[in-house]
Structure formats: C-alpha cells, structure tokens
Write a protein that holds these residues in place. Structure first.
Motif, PDB file in Angstrom:
ATOM      1  N   THR A 292       1.108  26.192   8.832  1.00  0.00           N
ATOM      2  CA  THR A 292       1.476  26.508  10.213  1.00  0.00           C
ATOM      3  C   THR A 292       0.341  26.173  11.178  1.00  0.00           C
ATOM      4  O   THR A 292       0.577  25.677  12.289  1.00  0.00           O
ATOM      5  CB  THR A 292       1.826  28.005  10.323  1.00  0.00           C
ATOM      6  OG1 THR A 292       2.933  28.291   9.472  1.00  0.00           O
ATOM      7  CG2 THR A 292       2.197  28.370  11.747  1.00  0.00           C
ATOM      8  N   VAL A 293      -0.891  26.458  10.758  1.00  0.00           N
ATOM      9  CA  VAL A 293      -2.047  26.144  11.602  1.00  0.00           C
ATOM     10  C   VAL A 293      -2.120  24.641  11.867  1.00  0.00           C
ATOM     11  O   VAL A 293      -2.298  24.196  13.006  1.00  0.00           O
ATOM     12  CB  VAL A 293      -3.352  26.648  10.939  1.00  0.00           C
ATOM     13  CG1 VAL A 293      -4.565  26.190  11.757  1.00  0.00           C
ATOM     14  CG2 VAL A 293      -3.342  28.166  10.804  1.00  0.00           C
ATOM     15  N   VAL A 294      -1.983  23.841  10.798  1.00  0.00           N
ATOM     16  CA  VAL A 294      -2.041  22.386  10.955  1.00  0.00           C
ATOM     17  C   VAL A 294      -0.850  21.889  11.777  1.00  0.00           C
ATOM     18  O   VAL A 294      -0.987  21.016  12.646  1.00  0.00           O
ATOM     19  CB  VAL A 294      -2.084  21.693   9.575  1.00  0.00           C
ATOM     20  CG1 VAL A 294      -2.079  20.174   9.736  1.00  0.00           C
ATOM     21  CG2 VAL A 294      -3.310  22.136   8.794  1.00  0.00           C
ATOM     22  N   GLY A 295       0.334  22.452  11.507  1.00  0.00           N
ATOM     23  CA  GLY A 295       1.507  22.060  12.279  1.00  0.00           C
ATOM     24  C   GLY A 295       1.356  22.360  13.763  1.00  0.00           C
ATOM     25  O   GLY A 295       1.794  21.574  14.618  1.00  0.00           O
ATOM     26  N   SER A 296       0.720  23.481  14.088  1.00  0.00           N
ATOM     27  CA  SER A 296       0.474  23.832  15.494  1.00  0.00           C
ATOM     28  C   SER A 296      -0.474  22.826  16.133  1.00  0.00           C
ATOM     29  O   SER A 296      -0.314  22.455  17.315  1.00  0.00           O
ATOM     30  CB  SER A 296      -0.112  25.245  15.589  1.00  0.00           C
ATOM     31  OG  SER A 296       0.796  26.203  15.058  1.00  0.00           O
ATOM     32  N   ALA A 297      -1.467  22.384  15.355  1.00  0.00           N
ATOM     33  CA  ALA A 297      -2.402  21.379  15.871  1.00  0.00           C
ATOM     34  C   ALA A 297      -1.686  20.064  16.156  1.00  0.00           C
ATOM     35  O   ALA A 297      -1.941  19.408  17.184  1.00  0.00           O
ATOM     36  CB  ALA A 297      -3.538  21.160  14.877  1.00  0.00           C
ATOM     37  N   VAL A 298      -0.776  19.675  15.267  1.00  0.00           N
ATOM     38  CA  VAL A 298      -0.009  18.439  15.483  1.00  0.00           C
ATOM     39  C   VAL A 298       0.838  18.554  16.737  1.00  0.00           C
ATOM     40  O   VAL A 298       0.901  17.630  17.568  1.00  0.00           O
ATOM     41  CB  VAL A 298       0.871  18.137  14.254  1.00  0.00           C
ATOM     42  CG1 VAL A 298       1.799  16.953  14.534  1.00  0.00           C
ATOM     43  CG2 VAL A 298       0.011  17.855  13.027  1.00  0.00           C
ATOM     44  N   ARG A 299       1.486  19.700  16.930  1.00  0.00           N
ATOM     45  CA  ARG A 299       2.324  19.897  18.119  1.00  0.00           C
ATOM     46  C   ARG A 299       1.490  19.912  19.397  1.00  0.00           C
ATOM     47  O   ARG A 299       1.944  19.447  20.446  1.00  0.00           O
ATOM     48  CB  ARG A 299       3.115  21.199  17.987  1.00  0.00           C
ATOM     49  CG  ARG A 299       4.251  21.139  16.974  1.00  0.00           C
ATOM     50  CD  ARG A 299       5.200  22.318  17.160  1.00  0.00           C
ATOM     51  NE  ARG A 299       4.512  23.591  16.926  1.00  0.00           N
ATOM     52  CZ  ARG A 299       4.418  24.193  15.747  1.00  0.00           C
ATOM     53  NH1 ARG A 299       4.963  23.618  14.675  1.00  0.00           N
ATOM     54  NH2 ARG A 299       3.804  25.335  15.630  1.00  0.00           N
ATOM     55  N   ALA A 300       0.279  20.458  19.301  1.00  0.00           N
ATOM     56  CA  ALA A 300      -0.579  20.517  20.489  1.00  0.00           C
ATOM     57  C   ALA A 300      -1.065  19.130  20.902  1.00  0.00           C
ATOM     58  O   ALA A 300      -1.188  18.828  22.097  1.00  0.00           O
ATOM     59  CB  ALA A 300      -1.773  21.437  20.217  1.00  0.00           C
TER      60      ALA A 300
END
Length: 496
Positions: A292-300
C-alpha cells in the motif's frame, strides 16, 4: 512467485550445512512410517503431519539439502503470489506487485525461505485461506470455496496448530467489513469444523509441552520487534484510508499482522512461547501494507510524472534489495544458524580409530551421528541403551549413569561430540555431569576441533596420551577452551 522462488534457490544448500532444527526433520524423514508414528507418541507430535510429508518426499527424491528445503521455497513463493493477488484485487496492480515482491525480501521470511521446517508451508496455507476469504467477501465464491477455506485452515493447523490464530484475524476482517449474516454463518461453520479437527492434536501436544521448556519467559525487549512491525503496518493502513464497512487492504492486512502477534504475546504470558517463527504467517499482512505504501507513492507521482511512476516500484525493489544484501548473504551462510551438524563429520572420520568409543554431551548432539552415520562407523556409542528409532525419540535413551561410568573406564580412547565453546550451555543433566567428571579425572584431551558450532575432542586414558594431532604432528592444547589444557581435561563446555 518467480521473484520469491528465485530468492529461495539462491544459495539453497548453504554450503552443504544443516543445523540442529533441520537435522530433526532429516533424521525423522528417513525413518519408516511405523517408526515415525511411534516417535510422535513421545515427542514432536505438533510436527507429525510435516514429518510424514517430508518422509514421502525423501522416499521419492532421496535425502539431500535440496529435497529438505525446496518445499519451503515453493510454499513461500505461493504465499507471495497470494499476497500479490489479494493486493491486486483490493487496491490495484502496483499494490499487488509491491506487496508480493516485498514478502520475499522481509528478513524473517528470507531466513525461513530456506528452512527444512514447516513454517513456510503454514505461511502458504495462511495466504491461500486469506485469498479465499477475500474472494468470498467480494461475492465471487461458491459453497465449494467455503469448504476449501475450512480445509486449508485445517491443513495449516495440522502443520502447526498456532496457525489457528489466523481465525481471529479473519474475524476482525469480517467485523471491519460488516459482513452479512450468510457470510457469518458459513465462516463460523468452516472455522468451527477446522478447529474441532485440530483440537485433538492441540490436547495431545500439551502432554509434550516439556519440549518447549527452553523458550525464555517474555520480557519487554522481546516486544520491540513486534512493535516496529505494527508501526510500519499502521502507517501502511493509514495510507490506505480505511473506512468501516469497506473491504480494503487495511481491513485484511492490519488484522493479519496484528492479531497473531498480539495473540502470541498473550499466550506467552501463560506459557513462554514467544518465537517469531510461530507467527511467520502474520508477515503476509505486513507485506500487503508495504504494498500500500508503494502503491500510494505510485499514485502520488502519476499525475505529474506519468512515465516516472512506472519506475517507482523497480527503484524501490533495487534499493531494498541492495540495502538488505549484506543480511541476505549472511542468512545464506552456515554461520547464520547456531550450528551445523554436518560440519564435524569429516573431523570425526579423520580423528577416529576403529574400536574407539564415542560420547555426546548433551545427548541431543547425537543428531550428528543420525544425519551422518557413515562418519561414526567403527565407533561404539557406549552411553546408548536404545537407539532413537527403537525408543521413538530424537536422541535415543541412554543407560544409567553408573553403567555409562563403568563403560567409560573400560575405554582407552573416547571421542566426545559436543557444542562449540561459543554456543555451549552449562551441563545440567546428571548423566552429562558424570561424563564430564570421568573425562576430567581419568582422561586427557589429545586433539580438539571446533567448527560451525560443533566440537569433537579426542580423549585418552591418563598415562597413554600421545599429545599429537590426528595428522601425526605434535599437538598443542587450546588454552582458551575450558578443559583443554593438560592436567585439567574436560569436555570443553561452560560449567564443567
């Protein structure tokens, strides 16, 4: 799955080393089925299902480090694939990929990724059961899925009944998602059936609880690791923006991480059981939340730098792999384990003479002989009254102290196999104290080798010692090892 299995195949043999826990699997797996059943009535019934599985694999593919460890590699790969699938369904491709790849990189997972023990298989069972639950909560499953869910929980419980702590974790997910009455009814039925089938194993294993008496009581510093994991998981859950009533990564991952960890702490307050390998499967939840942390970074990054967002995950994997490389290399070396039961086999072959006697302090160090019987051919195990196979034990049954003493005094030359000085514990058993006393009083050490946590020392009766090495060169005692200097010989473990 391919990424995790590649990590598992890297350095799989660990330089042909096998440590004491894996040696238990190795020696039991080579017994016949009747001997395994006989042993389970006395010790290690909690691992009975795993031993029978490994016996079948050893029969098909032969005994070796690859056969011993490959099931754990494949099982960890399956667990990683389950993490990837769950993350993909709940939060998209990047979360699934990141979580699945993170699982194989976690240090604790890398340790058990190449272990000939059941904990990786339990993690695979936990991953499959969680994936089935997510499928059912999304309304995709049928009645057969509930049967598969219950069956998977049952098999995991037979491999290690502490894996049943996944049920309260799933319970928390159902509460979080506000599951419907039909889901509750079917989940309760499947969980109750699985627990009822594992209950006889739980009750019977309590009669063998002395096997875990060595686990130290819970202390505050033991809680630092779980606290760090929960903090990382909590950060990932916040980034997922969890909402009550919604099935999300946080709703699945946070209970999966927190409940088994907290449950093990609670059990350890009653009886010391706090070993992280017992709840290795909880790291599935941590991997999901890291995804989830990495996915949030991708979305940001995506809205402003669409092309750069494609490289966020590869960059994170490269950085994490590089940062963990020293630890990864260390876990694939023989020194990563407390000892190596195969390490001194060559020394025994070189130092022995036909007709010599052999002793083990403590008796559990007889696992070296069980795993490498050819190295001990021609040696007489003078303390052994009944072999491990016949006695249904892991270390055999030794004779009375007086009989062992008489047998020792009748020998001219004795090989002692024990722990190396750095890992040895004080001698406490009556038989072992007597062995050490006789060696100290009537024998002198003439050769000594220590390697990878194990030690073999050659003793000769006073008056007949030659003080040369097995290669024929003059031998100088190692003064730093207890009981090795001339005039005060002993088995070389602290406290003797």
């Amino acid at each position: 799955m391919l990424w995790t299995c590649s990590l598992g195949l890297w350095g799989l043999s660990r330089q042909d080393s096998v440590w004491r826990d894996e040696a238990a699997t190795w020696q039991v797996a080579q017994r016949c089925t009747a001997e395994i059943w006989h042993m389970l009535g006395n010790v290690d019934v909690v691992h009975g299902c795993y031993y029978l599985l490994m016996h079948a694999l050893f029969e098909c593919f032969g005994a070796g480090t690859t056969t011993l460890r490959l099931p754990s590699v494949v099982a960890t790969g399956v667990a990683a694939a389950c993490v990837g699938s769950i993350g993909h369904r709940l939060a998209g491709m990047w979360v699934g990929l990141a979580g699945g790849m993170a699982f194989g990189l976690l240090p604790a997972v890398q340790f058990h990724l190449q272990e000939g023990r059941p904990y990786a298989l339990v993690a695979a069972g936990a991953g499959i059961s969680t994936l089935l639950l997510v499928t059912l909560l999304q309304g995709r499953g049928r009645t057969a899925y509930w049967a598969a869910y219950g069956g998977t929980v049952l098999l995991s419980g037979l491999l290690n009944w502490l894996s049943l702590m996944i049920l309260p974790a799933h319970l928390a997910t159902l509460v979080w998602c506000r599951a419907g009455r039909g889901v509750w009814t079917r989940w309760t039925a499947a969980s109750a059936a699985a627990t009822a089938c594992v209950l006889p194993l739980i009750l019977f294993s309590r009669s063998q609880s002395a096997q875990v008496s060595w686990i130290p009581p819970l202390t505050w510093h033991m809680l630092i690791g779980p606290a760090v994991l929960l903090a990382i998981g909590g950060a990932g859950a916040l980034l997922d923006r969890p909402r009550a009533g919604r099935l999300s990564v946080a709703a699945v991952g946070l209970p999966l991480l927190a409940v088994p960890q907290i449950g093990l702490v609670g059990l350890s307050l009653v009886q010391p059981l706090f070993l992280d390998r017992y709840v290795l499967f909880s790291l599935l939840g941590l991997a999901l939340l890291i995804g989830t942390v990495v996915g949030s970074a991708v979305r940001a990054v995506g809205p402003r730098y669409p092309r750069a967002s494609m490289w966020v995950l590869p960059a994170v994997v490269v950085v994490a792999t590089t940062s963990l490389l020293p630890q990864s290399l260390a876990k694939r070396s023989p020194s990563s384990r407390v000892d190596d039961v195969l390490a001194i086999a060559s020394d025994v072959r070189r130092m022995k003479e036909t007709g010599n006697a052999v002793l083990f302090i403590p008796a559990a160090r007889r696992d070296t002989k069980s795993v490498s019987p050819s190295a001990f051919s021609g040696l007489r195990d003078i303390a052994l009254a009944e072999s491990p196979e016949k006695s249904g034990t892991l270390k055999g049954v030794e004779a009375d102290p007086d009989r062992i003493r008489a047998a020792m005094l009748a020998q001219r030359r004795i090989l002692l196999v024990t722990d190396a000085t750095r890992v040895a514990k004080p001698v406490t058993a009556e038989r072992d104290r007597m062995k050490a006393s006789v060696l100290r009083e009537y024998f002198t050490a003439v050769a000594d080798e220590q390697v990878r946590g194990r030690r073999v020392t050659v003793y000769e009766r006073l008056g007949s010692a030659r003080w040369v090495s097995s290669a024929g060169r003059p031998w100088t005692p190692r003064g730093q090892g207890p009981g090795i200097t001339k005039g005060t010989p002993g088995p070389g473990s602290p406290g003797t």
